[in-house]
Design a protein around this motif. Structure first.
Motif, PDB file in Angstrom:
ATOM      1  N   GLN A  55     -40.188 -24.781   9.031  1.00  0.00           N
ATOM      2  CA  GLN A  55     -41.476 -24.730   8.373  1.00  0.00           C
ATOM      3  C   GLN A  55     -41.605 -23.438   7.566  1.00  0.00           C
ATOM      4  OE1 GLN A  55     -43.631 -27.101   8.165  1.00  0.00           O
ATOM      5  NE2 GLN A  55     -45.237 -25.989   7.079  1.00  0.00           N
ATOM      6  N   GLU A 113     -49.525 -20.366  17.103  1.00  0.00           N
ATOM      7  CA  GLU A 113     -49.200 -21.744  16.791  1.00  0.00           C
ATOM      8  C   GLU A 113     -50.097 -22.748  17.506  1.00  0.00           C
ATOM      9  OE1 GLU A 113     -47.165 -22.214  14.567  1.00  0.00           O
ATOM     10  OE2 GLU A 113     -45.684 -20.650  14.537  1.00  0.00           O
ATOM     11  N   LYS A 150     -40.438 -27.921  11.336  1.00  0.00           N
ATOM     12  CA  LYS A 150     -41.553 -28.529  10.607  1.00  0.00           C
ATOM     13  C   LYS A 150     -41.900 -29.921  11.123  1.00  0.00           C
ATOM     14  CE  LYS A 150     -38.841 -30.441   6.750  1.00  0.00           C
ATOM     15  NZ  LYS A 150     -38.639 -30.368   5.284  1.00  0.00           N
ATOM     16  N   ARG A 173     -47.175 -29.987  16.122  1.00  0.00           N
ATOM     17  CA  ARG A 173     -47.865 -29.727  14.855  1.00  0.00           C
ATOM     18  C   ARG A 173     -48.907 -30.800  14.533  1.00  0.00           C
ATOM     19  NH1 ARG A 173     -46.167 -25.872  11.552  1.00  0.00           N
ATOM     20  NH2 ARG A 173     -47.081 -26.999   9.784  1.00  0.00           N
ATOM     21  N   GLY A 216     -50.622 -27.637  13.487  1.00  0.00           N
ATOM     22  CA  GLY A 216     -49.608 -27.134  12.573  1.00  0.00           C
ATOM     23  C   GLY A 216     -50.206 -26.508  11.334  1.00  0.00           C
TER      24      GLY A 216
END
Length: 691
Positions: free
Chosen positions: A487, A585, A601, A606, A633
Motif C-alpha cells: 500500500q 492502522e 494493500k 483494510r 484502510g
C-alpha cells in the motif's frame, strides 16, 4: 601534506589522483604465458597482443611475471567517481563509508587503487580483509598491477607475511578464536585504512571482533566496505559498522552504460513443490531443500532444461549442497555433456584444475554449491542455471552476477531458472544500510556472516519425484513487478512506503515530465527520528527503477521478519493494529496482526469499519464526520499521510531562530541540525533550566 586533520581525532589520508583516459582498460595477468586485456566502453571487447598494450600504455608500467612485459590500468569514469566519493565521505567526517557496486564493476581495482593512493599520499599502512581465497589472490594481483613498487603481504593459514605496506588477510585466519594471528598482525604496526570486501558479512560476530580489536589499536583508523548486496537475508542492518553509502551504481545502470551484458532467459517449470520445504534463518532449510531437489528425476529435468534452452553454452550451475552438485554434474556427464562439480572441500590444485577446464572450454557445465557466489571472476561464462531455490535476494543477485561480465563475442547472459528464483527476486537491490536492530541475538543466514564456509550436511535419499520439464516462460529482468502488493501512499512530496519499526521511503518526482525520481529514506528507529533524510541514490533514476528498488527492500525485510517469527522471535514483532506511533492502522486495540499485513494493500483488515481510535484521532485533527473515511484502510492511509508530512517538516534544516537560541545558550549546533533535532534540544534545555 600527508594528512587532512578533522575534528574528533580523525585524519583523512591524502590520496594523489592519477590522470585517466576516456577509454577503459582492465588488464590483468592470467595463467600461462598470455595476457588477457578487456577493452570496454566505446571500444570493442578484444584480446590485444602485448606489444599493442605496451604501446597504448601511458600510466602505470607493471612488470608481468608470466611474460616479462608490462601492462596498464585505465580506471573507468565511475571507478574514479567512487574513489573520489570515498575521499569526500572521509573529509565530511565519515569513518566507515560503504561502496555498493554490482558484480564485475571492478571493486577490487577500486580498493587496490585507494590503498595504493593512501600509502603513496600519507604513508599509512592498509589492510584488506576477505573471506574467500579467490578474493585475496585477486586483490594481491590488482595491488601489484596499480602499484608495482608497493610491498604486499598475505596472511592466510600458513602464510604470515607481516609488516608490509598493504596486507591482504583472510577473516578466518585473523578472526580465529585463538586470536594469535590477529595479535601478531596488530603487533606488526597499526593500520590507517581497513577495507572489507563482501561487506554484508561485516556485522557477523567474527568480523565485529576483528574490527573492534583493530580500532582499539588505532582509534583513528578509517574503514571502508564494498558489496554488491548490502541487504542481508536476515534483515540485520549494516549501519552498526558503516555510517554512509558513499557511492552506488546498480546493474541496470551498468548494463545501460555498456559495462555489463544484459541477462536474458527462461523460467522452466520442472514440477517441484517448495511448500514442502521449511524456512529457517531467512532461507530454505538446506537439508530439506536438497532432499527435494537431489533426486534422479529432478536432476534429469535440470539437464533437459539446459539441453532445451542452453544451446550448448558454457554455464555455471548453482546446486543446493555438495551432494547435489556432484549428483547433478554426474547427470550432465551421463547425458553426454561435459561437467565438473566444485565444492569447498576440494584440494586447491583440484579446484584450480576444474576452473581451468571450464575457462578453456573443456567442460560446459561448472556445478557448484556456495563456492562461486562471491569472488569468482571468469568472464567467459555464458550463462547461469539455477537448480537451487533461495529466498535470499542477495544470494540470487550474487549468483546472477557471475554471468554478466563482458567478454569477446558475448552479447548477453543466458539464465535458465529451474526453481522460480526470478519470479521471487528483483535483480537489483537498494543501496541501504537499514534493517533490524543488530544488537538483537540472531542466528544468521547460512553463507552470510558465519565463521565457516561450505559446510554441507549429508542428504538422505528421498523417494523419486515426478519432476519433469514443463513449459518455459521467457524472463524479463525488469526493475519492478507488474503489480505491487504493498500500500503506497501519495503525499504532497511524493509516494511513500513505510517499513514498520524501521522508517519509510519517499519516491519523489525529480522532473516536470514525471519520468525520473529520487529516493529518500526517513529513519524512525530509536534515536534517529529527527535526523535528515538519506539520499539513497546518487542521482535521479527512472521512476520504475526507484519504485522497484524500494519494493525489493520491502520484500527482503518482510521475508526476514517472517523468518524471525518462525524462529521464535518475541511477540513484539506483532503489534496491536491501533498502537503504532507511525502507523495507526487499527480496527480495535485488542486486534494483533503481523507487521507484514499492515502494509499489504489487499489485507483483509483494510475493509473493516473505521475503529473508534481512528475516528477520534481524525476528529481531533479537524476531519469532519461527513468526510470521515469509510474503512479502516482508508483511515489508516489518511492518518499515515498526515503524520508522515508532519514528520518530514521536522527533518528540514533548523530555523535561524532555533540556531540563535542554541548558540546564545552555548549549546552544540551540528552541521546537519534539523528542525526536529533543534526543537528537542531546546525543549530539553528549557526543562532542565526552567528558562
Amino acid at each position: 601534506m600527508p594528512f587532512i586533520p578533522l575534528s574528533g581525532g580523525v585524519s583523512v589520508p591524502f590520496m594523489p589522483a592519477r590522470d585517466h583516459d576516456p577509454r577503459t582498460w582492465t588488464s590483468q595477468p592470467v595463467t600461462g604465458e598470455r595476457v588477457h586485456t578487456l577493452v570496454v566502453g566505446s571500444a570493442k571487447a578484444e584480446d590485444l597482443p602485448l606489444a599493442e598494450q605496451t604501446a597504448a600504455a601511458q600510466l602505470v608500467n607493471v612488470p608481468m611475471a608470466t611474460s616479462g612485459g608490462g601492462t596498464t590500468v585505465r580506471l573507468r569514469d565511475y571507478q574514479i567517481e567512487a574513489i573520489d566519493a570515498v575521499h569526500d565521505a572521509w573529509a565530511r567526517g565519515a569513518k566507515a563509508p560503504l561502496l555498493v557496486l554490482p558484480t564485475a564493476a571492478g571493486k577490487t581495482i577500486i580498493s587496490s587503487e585507494i590503498m595504493a593512493r593512501v600509502f603513496k599520499g600519507s604513508g599509512g599502512r592498509c589492510l584488506f580483509i576477505a573471506h574467500r581465497e579467490e578474493l585475496l589472490t585477486q586483490t594481491m594481483d590488482k595491488v601489484r598491477l596499480v602499484s608495482p613498487m608497493t610491498r604486499v603481504g598475505l596472511v592466510q593459514q600458513k602464510h604470515n607475511e607481516l609488516g608490509r605496506e598493504i596486507t591482504v588477510a583472510s577473516i578466518q585466519t585473523i578472526g580465529h578464536r585463538s586470536k594469535n594471528k590477529l595479535k601478531a598482525l596488530i603487533a606488526s604496526g597499526s593500520f590507517q585504512l581497513v577495507i572489507i570486501d563482501e561487506a554484508h558479512h561485516a556485522v557477523g560476530a567474527q568480523y565485529m571482533s576483528v574490527i573492534q580489536a583493530l580500532r582499539e589499536a588505532n582509534p583513528g583508523m578509517l574503514l571502508m566496505g564494498m558489496t554488491a548486496t548490502p541487504g542481508r537475508a536476515d534483515g540485520i542492518a549494516l549501519d552498526r559498522v558503516f555510517d554512509v553509502v558513499a557511492y552506488e551504481k546498480n546493474a541496470f545502470e551498468m548494463i545501460r552504460d555498456g559495462w555489463l551484458v544484459p541477462p536474458h532467459g527462461f523460467r522452466v517449470d520442472i514440477d517441484i513443490d517448495l511448500d514442502k520445504v521449511d524456512t529457517g534463518d531467512g532461507d530454505y532449510v538446506v537439508t530439506q531443500l536438497s532432499k527435494l531437489m537431489n533426486t534422479p528425476h529432478v536432476n534429469r529435468a535440470v539437464v533437459e532444461a539446459w539441453r532445451a534452452y542452453g544451446h550448448d553454452r558454457k554455464c555455471i550451475v548453482f546446486a543446493c549442497d555438495v551432494a547435489h552438485s556432484h549428483a547433478l554434474a554426474q547427470e550432465f556427464n551421463d547425458a553426454g555433456h561435459p561437467a565438473v562439480a566444485l565444492d569447498g572441500s576440494m584440494k586447491k590444485k583440484d579446484r584450480h584444475e576444474a576452473l581451468r577446464r571450464f575457462r578453456e572450454g573443456e567442460v560446459k557445465l561448472l556445478v557448484n554449491c556456495q563456492v562461486l557466489t562471491e569472488g569468482y571472476d571468469d568472464p567467459s561464462a555464458e550463462g547461469i542455471v539455477f537448480a537451487r531455490p533461495t529466498q535470499s535476494q542477495a544470494l540470487y543477485i550474487q549468483a546472477l552476477g557471475r554471468g554478466l561480465r563482458l567478454y569477446p563475442g558475448k552479447t548477453e547472459c543466458l539464465v535458465i531458472d529451474c526453481v522460480g528464483n526470478s519470479a521471487k527476486h528483483r535483480p537489483v537491490q537498494l543501496a541501504s544500510l537499514v534493517g533490524f536492530d543488530p544488537e538483537r541475538k540472531y542466528k544468521g543466514v547460512k553463507g552470510f556472516g558465519g565463521e565457516q564456509e561450505d559446510i554441507d550436511e549429508p542428504v538422505e535419499q528421498d523417494e523419486v519425484t515426478g519432476a519433469k520439464v514443463g513449459e518455459a516462460v521467457e524472463v524479463t529482468f525488469g526493475s519492478r513487478k507488474p503489480k505491487s502488493q504493498y500500500q503506497w501512499r501519495e503525499t504532497t512530496l511524493g509516494w511513500i512506503l513505510q517499513i514498520p519499526r524501521i522508517g519509510y521511503y519517499l519516491v519523489a518526482w525529480s522532473d516536470k515530465a514525471h519520468h525520473m525520481a529520487v529516493i529518500r529514506f526517513f529513519d524512525q528507529r530509536d534515536g534517529r527520528k529527527h535526523e535528515p533524510p538519506r539520499e539513497v541514490v546518487r542521482q535521479p533514476v527512472e521512476f520504475d527503477l526507484a519504485y522497484g528498488l524500494v519494493e525489493g527492500e520491502m520484500d527482503r525485510i518482510f521475508r526476514a521478519r517472517s523468518a524471525r517469527r518462525d524462529d521464535g522471535a518475541p511477540a513484539d514483532t506483532d503489534q496491536p493494529v491501533a498502537s503504532f506511533v507511525d502507523l495507526d492502522e487499527g480496527t480495535d486495540e485488542a486486534t494483533f496482526l503481523p507487521e507484514e499485513e499492515l502494509m499489504l494493500k489487499d489485507a483483509g483488515w483494510r475493509d473493516r469499519p473505521v475503529s473508534a481510535k481512528q475516528r477520534n484521532l481524525l476528529l481531533s485533527t479537524g476531519v469532519k464526520e461527513r468526510t470521515m473515511p469509510d474503512t479502516a484502510g482508508e483511515a489508516s492511509d489518511l492518518i499515515t499521510i498526515m503524520r508522515v508530512e508532519r514528520d518530514m517538516k521536522m527533518r528540514v534544516p533548523a530555523t535561524v531562530k532555533q540556531i540563535n537560541y542554541l548558540r546564545f545558550h552555548k549549546l552544540p549546533v551540528g552541521e546537519n541540525l534539523t528542525k526536529g533535532m533543534a526543537a528537542r534540544a531546546i525543549w530539553t534545555h528549557r526543562k532542565a533550566t526552567g528558562y
